[in-house]
Scaffold this active site. Structure first.
Site, PDB file in Angstrom:
ATOM      1  N   HIS A 267     -25.459 -60.029  -9.289  1.00 16.01           N
ATOM      2  CA  HIS A 267     -24.637 -58.837  -9.536  1.00 16.01           C
ATOM      3  C   HIS A 267     -25.501 -57.651  -9.959  1.00 16.01           C
ATOM      4  CE1 HIS A 267     -24.525 -59.112 -14.020  1.00 16.01           C
ATOM      5  NE2 HIS A 267     -24.517 -60.412 -13.822  1.00 16.01           N
ATOM      6  N   ASP A 279     -30.417 -59.806 -16.628  1.00 16.94           N
ATOM      7  CA  ASP A 279     -28.977 -59.969 -16.352  1.00 16.94           C
ATOM      8  C   ASP A 279     -28.434 -58.682 -15.749  1.00 16.94           C
ATOM      9  OD1 ASP A 279     -26.369 -60.819 -16.254  1.00 16.94           O
ATOM     10  OD2 ASP A 279     -26.006 -60.636 -18.397  1.00 16.94           O
ATOM     11  N   GLU A 313     -19.530 -57.659 -12.228  1.00 21.09           N
ATOM     12  CA  GLU A 313     -19.408 -59.032 -12.713  1.00 21.09           C
ATOM     13  C   GLU A 313     -19.096 -59.024 -14.197  1.00 21.09           C
ATOM     14  OE1 GLU A 313     -20.714 -62.832 -14.573  1.00 21.09           O
ATOM     15  OE2 GLU A 313     -21.466 -60.825 -14.967  1.00 21.09           O
ATOM     16  N   GLU A 314     -19.696 -58.078 -14.928  1.00 23.93           N
ATOM     17  CA  GLU A 314     -19.694 -58.179 -16.391  1.00 23.93           C
ATOM     18  C   GLU A 314     -18.323 -57.975 -17.026  1.00 23.93           C
ATOM     19  OE1 GLU A 314     -21.871 -59.480 -17.994  1.00 23.93           O
ATOM     20  OE2 GLU A 314     -23.842 -59.119 -17.164  1.00 23.93           O
ATOM     21  N   ASP A 341     -27.922 -65.805 -11.418  1.00 21.98           N
ATOM     22  CA  ASP A 341     -27.444 -65.004 -12.545  1.00 21.98           C
ATOM     23  C   ASP A 341     -27.721 -65.694 -13.878  1.00 21.98           C
ATOM     24  OD1 ASP A 341     -26.215 -63.097 -14.121  1.00 21.98           O
ATOM     25  OD2 ASP A 341     -24.182 -63.778 -13.700  1.00 21.98           O
ATOM     26  N   HIS A 411     -27.440 -59.255 -22.762  1.00 20.03           N
ATOM     27  CA  HIS A 411     -26.522 -58.195 -23.213  1.00 20.03           C
ATOM     28  C   HIS A 411     -27.083 -57.388 -24.384  1.00 20.03           C
ATOM     29  CE1 HIS A 411     -22.745 -60.407 -21.433  1.00 20.03           C
ATOM     30  NE2 HIS A 411     -23.728 -60.280 -20.560  1.00 20.03           N
TER      31      HIS A 411
END
Lengths: 448, 448
Positions: A267, A279, A313-314, A341, A411
């Site tokens: 993604h 990520d 995606e997130e 991922d 994140h």
């Protein structure tokens, strides 16, 4: 090259006419090319440094997408296109959490994606610290009017993330005015972690944010000593109308069965912190590079290999659902979908979700990846972006890597390009390229 | 206890009438008590969590000092007192560094202690990235009007810290309007490090701040690609008039030579970030605890053991100079000064600066610390707070620990209590207690 050919001949002898003997030379070529080519590594660095983090609905993300579309075309991919997807758009705005008592301190924090704002000017309240859901229930009478801090120690992401996703509603049910979590990670350098959260339908929406592990533990110790904790939380987050984004697609058309498709991808979108390097910028660019290398090596697989770089995606999963919906009539022709991922650290192999006959074939392909240490097949091919395809019967895979540091960076502002190692990243590229090429080139499609 | 006594008897047999045989039982008692007593660990946690970071001139620091004075008295220390010292007072104020081009991003930063502010409203300028002093010189003509970023990779603290301390003046000499450094540390989780800086007398003062390693490396990559970097720097730092602080002193009076003194201590002040747990709350509380344990075990050393907790080590060194000046007439009676200011990780032993006869004695004392792994004597006893005493001829020591993570946390928001391990910390306490007690109890003073 001579040495290489001798090795190939030896492999052929021992393996007979298996997948391993048939693809030994090609896989070694892919590995050799991957490990020395810096195109993808430089592209990942360029994307991270030029566009910044790429949250759904942001200009950064669309700038990165447009750049990828342009580059993929110049790579000579076929059918390069963006497929429009409407994505949720959450904007962080200014935010802060200030400890007012027992002493004044700005707490490092990140609001959680989807959270509402505080009232204008912020809200000030006493903090009650609980370690888990049970403690919240048992101390329900202390909660009204307070900020609940969930100081839940990290066990696994799957388990602990529940406090991030559902903590606000759980706390609000008992009368909390806001909620905080200890960041979801195993270790910290005063590192706040963001991520998506959601509200139950039947509950008052309250602001929800993450503190660092350090600050959560500190507040817990202060709480245990019986001292009063007062925090001012000020968040200006807002969710605006959905905006348009795009899934990016680009292909090598199959030479024999062009309508049969092997998907590889990751993604493009990331959280609005750091650079989204692990990520999932790394997974995206590695998948893209895998297809580019197959093309550059002049390999012509029997089936189409399609690189799909999903958007959103997130915080919504609209990209993967959008792809599935737009390609529903091709689902029976999707032979395999491979997702990366989990970071682009040292690759271990692939997780696979499919039937036993397919697994035997995939196991043979794994053996080709021994030179890069990625020859272990494991359970669990389902990951967020390929799950909707798997629901429609498509066998799916996800790249498995050494994940020991993944949740250090996940994140956070520390998910930056410098955390990507050239050799580890390129071995991920090689693993994806070998798997995609061989599956796409088999005489028979992977059995369902 | 029986087993312990048998062990002691066996030690006595093999060592004869040496320091090791004489102090074997006592040192084992100290170790046994240190490893199980949680008083100091809890005190360190309380100090960190209740007063916050402790920069010179701050209320936090004076609150912590007053609390220590009170607690030391209740421990029954003799001559507990604060000795007034006037300390520089730098106040960070609000600060930010914003990348404006090639994309907008708030950079994680920390102004460096002693820096002036930017003009009101901040300053906006193009950034030139240099890797070292030589590159600054060679690109001198590009510097005027720009912000210089020193992207110097960490080699050793001693070497790399020069960019923090002297970078502003070096850049200003070539016409820079401000300067930035890559934070002084070997590894980062988007972690800015602060610390002291100073201006040359003959140079225009310009603002000076640290970026994270990640952001410095990112800007360097962007710079190498030939893209223009624009940063807005906004700092409201100010230096106000010196304020009063205190060195804290507390003693066990010597039973035979009360005027001869063994000093143990660390510095109470810290930077205004994190909790100053490793730098140097841990060293302070460990030194304090070492003296408390000697007292609690009923040990009565021949000489006085004085715990000295210095103020203002970080940005001025006024505490240690003040102590030397106020005790100048006792300098020839200072038998040894032991400092702990390298973190309270797993102790390895002590660095020692003194003559060879003293070293032989100290080596024997080290052998007593084998059970806690702290039995290695090394060079380099001089550290910031004991250096002025060493200049006056006093032999000095500094506690050496496993420093592999010290510069991860040093001067950052991640220097928090959770980074202190109970067992490692308590072994530091034991090492300091054994060294201080035995030196204070020797028949002869440590030779100079």
């Amino acid at each position: 090259m001579k040495i290489l050919l001798i090795a190939v001949v030896m492999l052929s002898h021992s393996f007979g006419d298996s997948i391993q003997s048939k693809y030994a030379e090609t896989s070694l070529k892919i590995i050799s090319k991957s490990l020395t080519d810096s195109t993808a590594y430089n592209r990942l660095g360029y994307m991270c440094d030029t566009f910044g983090p790429r949250l759904s609905g942001s200009k950064n993300l669309e700038n990165a997408i447009n750049w990828i579309l342009k580059e993929m075309k110049s790579d000579g991919f076929e059918n390069v296109r963006g497929e429009k997807v409407s994505v949720p758009t959450w904007i962080r705005g200014k935010e802060s959490a200030t400890l007012l008592s027992p002493f004044k301190k700005e707490l490092s924090m990140l609001g959680l994606g989807g959270s509402i704002a505080t009232p204008r000017g912020g809200l000030k309240a006493e903090v009650i610290v609980v370690n888990d859901w049970d403690e919240l229930e048992s101390r329900s009478n202390e909660v009204p009017g307070k900020i609940v801090l969930f100081n839940a120690p990290f066990t696994s992401y799957g388990e602990t993330v529940a406090y991030r996703y559902s903590g606000a509603s759980a706390a609000a049910k008992h009368g909390a005015v806001a909620s905080l979590i200890r960041s979801i990670g195993p270790w910290s350098m005063n590192t706040p972690h963001t991520g998506v959260m959601a509200y139950d339908d039947d509950v008052q929406k309250t602001p929800h944010a993450a503190l660092t592990m350090e600050d959560a533990m500190m507040l817990s110790r202060i709480h245990d000593r019986g001292d009063k904790i007062i925090v001012k939380l000020d968040m200006n987050a807002r969710t605006v109308a959905d905006r348009w984004s795009q899934n990016v697609l680009g292909e090598i058309k199959g030479s024999v069965y062009p309508d049969e498709v092997v998907v590889v991808g990751g993604h493009i979108d990331s959280w609005d912190v750091g650079q989204g390097a692990q990520d999932d910028g790394g997974g995206c660019v590695a998948s893209w590079e895998a297809v580019r290398l197959i093309k550059e090596l002049g390999l012509k697989p029997k089936r189409t290999i399609r690189c799909v770089l999903w958007t959103n995606e997130e915080n919504g999963g609209k990209g993967n659902k959008g792809y599935r919906d737009m390609h529903m009539d091709e689902m029976d022709k999707h032979v395999l979908a491979i997702e990366s991922d989990g970071g682009v650290f040292s690759p271990k192999g692939f997780g696979f979700s499919g039937n036993d006959s397919a697994r035997k074939i995939v196991e043979e392909i794994h053996a080709l990846m021994k030179p890069i240490g990625a020859n272990t097949i494991s359970e669990g091919g389902r990951a967020a972006d390929v799950a909707p395809l798997n629901d429609e019967g498509v066998p799916v895979m996800s790249l498995k890597v050494d994940g020991s540091k993944y949740f250090w960076y996940h994140h956070t502002n520390a998910d930056t390009f410098d955390k990507v190692d050239f050799n580890e990243f390129n071995r991920c590229v090689a693993a994806i390229a070998i798997m995609a090429y061989v599956v796409a080139d088999l005489d028979e499609p992977l059995p369902r």
